[in-house]
Motif scaffolding. Structure first.
Motif, PDB file in Angstrom:
ATOM      1  N   SER A   1       0.843  -1.196   0.000  1.00 36.36           N
ATOM      2  CA  SER A   1       0.000   0.000   0.000  1.00 36.36           C
ATOM      3  C   SER A   1       0.883   1.253   0.000  1.00 36.36           C
ATOM      4  CB  SER A   1      -0.980   0.004   1.175  1.00 36.36           C
ATOM      5  OG  SER A   1      -0.291  -0.064   2.388  1.00 36.36           O
ATOM      6  N   PHE A   2       0.284   2.310  -0.498  1.00 37.07           N
ATOM      7  CA  PHE A   2       0.982   3.583  -0.670  1.00 37.07           C
ATOM      8  C   PHE A   2       0.049   4.686  -0.197  1.00 37.07           C
ATOM      9  CE2 PHE A   2       2.158   0.521  -3.846  1.00 37.07           C
ATOM     10  CZ  PHE A   2       3.542   0.557  -3.863  1.00 37.07           C
ATOM     11  N   ARG A   3       0.637   5.746   0.337  1.00 33.54           N
ATOM     12  CA  ARG A   3      -0.233   6.865   0.704  1.00 33.54           C
ATOM     13  C   ARG A   3       0.375   8.174   0.199  1.00 33.54           C
ATOM     14  NH1 ARG A   3       2.211   9.273   4.655  1.00 33.54           N
ATOM     15  NH2 ARG A   3       3.645   8.041   5.922  1.00 33.54           N
ATOM     16  N   ALA A   4      -0.519   9.074  -0.163  1.00 37.60           N
ATOM     17  CA  ALA A   4      -0.092  10.376  -0.678  1.00 37.60           C
ATOM     18  C   ALA A   4      -1.282  11.329  -0.598  1.00 37.60           C
ATOM     19  CB  ALA A   4       0.369  10.254  -2.133  1.00 37.60           C
ATOM     20  N   PRO A   5      -1.006  12.609  -0.343  1.00 34.27           N
ATOM     21  CA  PRO A   5      -2.117  13.575  -0.322  1.00 34.27           C
ATOM     22  C   PRO A   5      -2.647  13.896  -1.712  1.00 34.27           C
ATOM     23  CG  PRO A   5      -0.013  14.674   0.082  1.00 34.27           C
ATOM     24  CD  PRO A   5       0.284  13.204   0.053  1.00 34.27           C
ATOM     25  N   ALA A   6      -1.799  13.676  -2.738  1.00 38.69           N
ATOM     26  CA  ALA A   6      -2.233  13.950  -4.119  1.00 38.69           C
ATOM     27  C   ALA A   6      -2.091  12.682  -4.944  1.00 38.69           C
ATOM     28  CB  ALA A   6      -1.379  15.064  -4.730  1.00 38.69           C
ATOM     29  N   VAL A   7      -3.121  12.388  -5.725  1.00 33.57           N
ATOM     30  CA  VAL A   7      -3.122  11.202  -6.590  1.00 33.57           C
ATOM     31  C   VAL A   7      -3.514  11.637  -7.992  1.00 33.57           C
ATOM     32  CG1 VAL A   7      -4.163   8.943  -7.042  1.00 33.57           C
ATOM     33  CG2 VAL A   7      -3.745   9.666  -4.679  1.00 33.57           C
ATOM     34  N   ILE A   8      -2.755  11.160  -8.978  1.00 34.50           N
ATOM     35  CA  ILE A   8      -3.089  11.444 -10.380  1.00 34.50           C
ATOM     36  C   ILE A   8      -3.552  10.148 -11.029  1.00 34.50           C
ATOM     37  CG2 ILE A   8      -2.254  12.315 -12.590  1.00 34.50           C
ATOM     38  CD1 ILE A   8      -0.169  13.929 -11.117  1.00 34.50           C
ATOM     39  N   ASN A   9      -4.720  10.230 -11.644  1.00 35.63           N
ATOM     40  CA  ASN A   9      -5.309   9.065 -12.318  1.00 35.63           C
ATOM     41  C   ASN A   9      -4.951   9.129 -13.798  1.00 35.63           C
ATOM     42  OD1 ASN A   9      -6.967   7.137 -13.501  1.00 35.63           O
ATOM     43  ND2 ASN A   9      -8.895   8.145 -12.933  1.00 35.63           N
TER      44      ASN A   9
ATOM     45  N   SER B   1     -10.501  16.597  -9.485  1.00 32.05           N
ATOM     46  CA  SER B   1     -11.817  16.094  -9.117  1.00 32.05           C
ATOM     47  C   SER B   1     -12.611  17.209  -8.455  1.00 32.05           C
ATOM     48  CB  SER B   1     -11.652  14.928  -8.138  1.00 32.05           C
ATOM     49  OG  SER B   1     -12.818  14.780  -7.366  1.00 32.05           O
ATOM     50  N   PRO B   2     -13.904  17.333  -8.758  1.00 32.35           N
ATOM     51  CA  PRO B   2     -14.688  18.397  -8.113  1.00 32.35           C
ATOM     52  C   PRO B   2     -15.001  18.104  -6.650  1.00 32.35           C
ATOM     53  CG  PRO B   2     -16.088  17.059  -9.523  1.00 32.35           C
ATOM     54  CD  PRO B   2     -14.681  16.576  -9.746  1.00 32.35           C
ATOM     55  N   GLU B   3     -14.897  16.830  -6.243  1.00 28.65           N
ATOM     56  CA  GLU B   3     -15.352  16.453  -4.900  1.00 28.65           C
ATOM     57  C   GLU B   3     -14.312  15.776  -4.033  1.00 28.65           C
ATOM     58  OE1 GLU B   3     -18.784  14.015  -5.439  1.00 28.65           O
ATOM     59  OE2 GLU B   3     -20.130  15.744  -5.412  1.00 28.65           O
ATOM     60  N   LYS B   4     -13.313  15.211  -4.662  1.00 32.01           N
ATOM     61  CA  LYS B   4     -12.346  14.406  -3.904  1.00 32.01           C
ATOM     62  C   LYS B   4     -11.037  15.183  -3.825  1.00 32.01           C
ATOM     63  CE  LYS B   4     -15.466  11.258  -3.999  1.00 32.01           C
ATOM     64  NZ  LYS B   4     -16.245  10.914  -2.796  1.00 32.01           N
ATOM     65  N   PRO B   5     -10.776  15.828  -2.694  1.00 34.63           N
ATOM     66  CA  PRO B   5      -9.593  16.680  -2.609  1.00 34.63           C
ATOM     67  C   PRO B   5      -8.313  15.873  -2.844  1.00 34.63           C
ATOM     68  CG  PRO B   5     -10.865  16.744  -0.567  1.00 34.63           C
ATOM     69  CD  PRO B   5     -11.541  15.762  -1.457  1.00 34.63           C
ATOM     70  N   GLY B   6      -7.462  16.402  -3.699  1.00 37.11           N
ATOM     71  CA  GLY B   6      -6.186  15.736  -3.960  1.00 37.11           C
ATOM     72  C   GLY B   6      -6.228  14.737  -5.088  1.00 37.11           C
ATOM     73  N   LEU B   7      -7.391  14.531  -5.714  1.00 37.88           N
ATOM     74  CA  LEU B   7      -7.474  13.605  -6.855  1.00 37.88           C
ATOM     75  C   LEU B   7      -7.486  14.409  -8.157  1.00 37.88           C
ATOM     76  CD1 LEU B   7      -7.874  10.795  -8.134  1.00 37.88           C
ATOM     77  CD2 LEU B   7     -10.355  11.105  -7.793  1.00 37.88           C
ATOM     78  N   PHE B   8      -6.622  14.015  -9.091  1.00 32.71           N
ATOM     79  CA  PHE B   8      -6.488  14.716 -10.374  1.00 32.71           C
ATOM     80  C   PHE B   8      -6.572  13.696 -11.502  1.00 32.71           C
ATOM     81  CE2 PHE B   8      -4.353  17.020  -7.082  1.00 32.71           C
ATOM     82  CZ  PHE B   8      -4.721  18.343  -7.293  1.00 32.71           C
ATOM     83  N   HIS B   9      -7.194  14.104 -12.598  1.00 30.37           N
ATOM     84  CA  HIS B   9      -7.390  13.178 -13.720  1.00 30.37           C
ATOM     85  C   HIS B   9      -6.631  13.647 -14.966  1.00 30.37           C
ATOM     86  CE1 HIS B   9     -10.501  11.110 -11.525  1.00 30.37           C
ATOM     87  NE2 HIS B   9     -11.221  12.213 -11.398  1.00 30.37           N
ATOM     88  N   SER B  10      -6.109  12.661 -15.704  1.00 26.86           N
ATOM     89  CA  SER B  10      -5.480  12.920 -17.008  1.00 26.86           C
ATOM     90  C   SER B  10      -5.629  11.645 -17.838  1.00 26.86           C
ATOM     91  CB  SER B  10      -3.998  13.279 -16.817  1.00 26.86           C
ATOM     92  OG  SER B  10      -3.321  13.302 -18.065  1.00 26.86           O
TER      93      SER B  10
END
Ligand SMILES: Cc1cc2nc3c(=O)[nH]c(=O)nc-3n(C[C@H](O)[C@H](O)[C@H](O)COP(=O)(O)OP(=O)(O)OC[C@H]3O[C@@H](n4cnc5c(N)ncnc54)[C@H](O)[C@@H]3O)c2cc1C
Length: 379
Positions: free
Chosen positions: A195-203, A324-333
């Protein structure tokens, strides 16, 4: 596994295709600790199956600004990733076979001019014959982007990967993200026993990006495509530019090894559950026919291999780029719909801006994830 035993990073990137690599590279260069988590191996899917056309020609108007910026970056790609990625710039040509095809190209050029763009230019039959002498003489003109070209996808993947490694990006292969939880300010990403943890995740999970979004509780409407390619035996050099044609699915080029690399978006079948795709030979034959109609020199040339690659496709064929509009720290590309290779360099900078500053000065409003989300965010 408790959150405390997870490996921690500033940014976690889910999906190690070229879009994952470029985002990771820019963020690591900005001093962030970054992990790329890839279910298979780096470049396994669309990023290695790609035709690797580097094309501004004919882009959706919404993509033109970032595509032009990316093209400038391709012309100095060695300085960005330490290798030229096999990029050559002999132009891309959209050919009109018949007079009836010319108005569409002329209208496109006029539209681009009215918007202040001059990178797409009409040429007549004589100029076309001078620039592409191997083209069938029945062709009557073309729209051309002279700075366009093509690259080598495998060299590009290797170059971006090496650049990531040099700047300290952690790359974890054979590790698919299967579950996501909130752990304080971090996201906790579970992959089997790791498992990994991070405040920011890029999809950047390509064809599987909607499934990854769903792990975070987001529903994004996303389709899939399985574009087909074929490559022939080697021929003596006869063609520099990449050639497409009005009204037919064809993208035709000659590699520096002499093989013809033929694509253009003809579709096979995708099975995203099994992560496989297959060739539809009846459809593929249309590409072979178009090739020999346009280039009589290739009649009788043997096709050495064909393949397909799976990629996400949105309903408007524009990518999904943004927070993401609702999930703080989630980014899409993702959702590059068959034309994301050319955009790779600039997307690194855009994703870095979004993660670090929550905004970018590039024009990305048309790519907002919300347009493909049901309920209150839907356009
Ligand atoms: C045949 C073909 C021809 C093309 N031709 C061109 C062209 O000429 N010009 C152009 O600009 N574009 C072209 N494209 C499009 C371009 O190649 C793609 O837009 C681009 O490669 C997409 O890169 P990506 O990183 O988003 O996706 P991918 O390379 O598909 O990477 C996504 C990665 O995510 C991983 N993944 C998925 N789920 C998970 C999970 N749960 N956990 C961890 N990892 C996960 C996958 O294993 C995969 O490696 C073409 C595409 C194809 C298929």
């Amino acid at each position: 596994m408790m959150p405390g035993s997870a490996q921690g990073f500033d940014v976690a990137v889910i999906g190690g295709g070229l879009h994952g690599l470029t985002a990771a590279l820019s963020l690591a260069r900005a001093g962030r600790s970054v992990v790329i988590i890839e279910r298979n191996w780096i470049g396994r899917h669309a990023s290695s199956a790609t035709a690797a056309g580097v094309r501004t020609l004919g882009r959706d108007i919404a993509e033109v600004p970032i595509s032009l910026e990316s093209m400038d970056m391709w012309h100095r790609i060695s300085r960005i990733v330490g290798d030229d990625c096999g990029f050559v710039s002999h132009g891309q040509f959209k050919v009109a076979e018949f007079d009836s095809h010319m108005p569409a190209l002329e209208e496109r050029q006029a539209k681009m001019r009215s918007l202040g763009y001059d990178h797409e230019q009409m040429i007549d039959a004589a100029e076309l014959r001078r620039l592409v002498p191997s083209l069938s003489p029945h062709c009557v003109g073309a729209l051309v982007a002279h700075k366009d070209g093509a690259a080598d996808p495998h060299r590009t993947i290797a170059a971006f990967r090496s650049a990531c490694e040099r700047v300290g990006v952690t790359i974890v292969e054979g590790c698919g993200v299967e579950a996501v939880e909130r752990a304080g300010a971090d996201w906790l990403l579970r992959c089997g026993s790791r498992s990994f943890r991070a405040p920011a995740v890029i999809n950047t999970a390509g064809a599987w990006a909607a499934r990854v979004a769903a792990l975070f509780g987001e529903v994004i409407e996303l389709g899939v495509r399985a574009s087909m390619m074929m490559a022939t035996e080697r021929l003596a050099p006869f063609l520099g530019p990449v050639v497409s044609v009005v009204g037919r699915a064809l993208s035709f080029k000659q590699s520096d090894q002499g093989t013809l690399v033929i694509g253009g978006g003809l579709q096979g079948a995708a099975d995203i559950d099994r992560q496989r795709s297959s060739v539809n030979f009846v459809e593929l034959a249309k590409g072979a026919r178009a090739s020999s109609d346009l280039f009589p020199i290739v009649r009788g040339v043997r096709i050495a291999r064909c393949w397909t690659g799976i990629e996400a496709q949105t309903r408007d064929h524009l990518p999904v780029i943004g927070a993401s509009p609702e999930k703080p720290g989630l980014f899409h590309s993702f959702g590059y719909s068959g034309h994301g290779f050319q955009l790779v360099p600039v997307l690194g900078e855009i994703m870095r801006d979004l993660v670090l500053d929550q905004k970018t000065n590039r024009s990305i409003a048309a790519f907002a994830p919300t347009r493909l989300m049901q309920g209150k965010h839907a356009a």
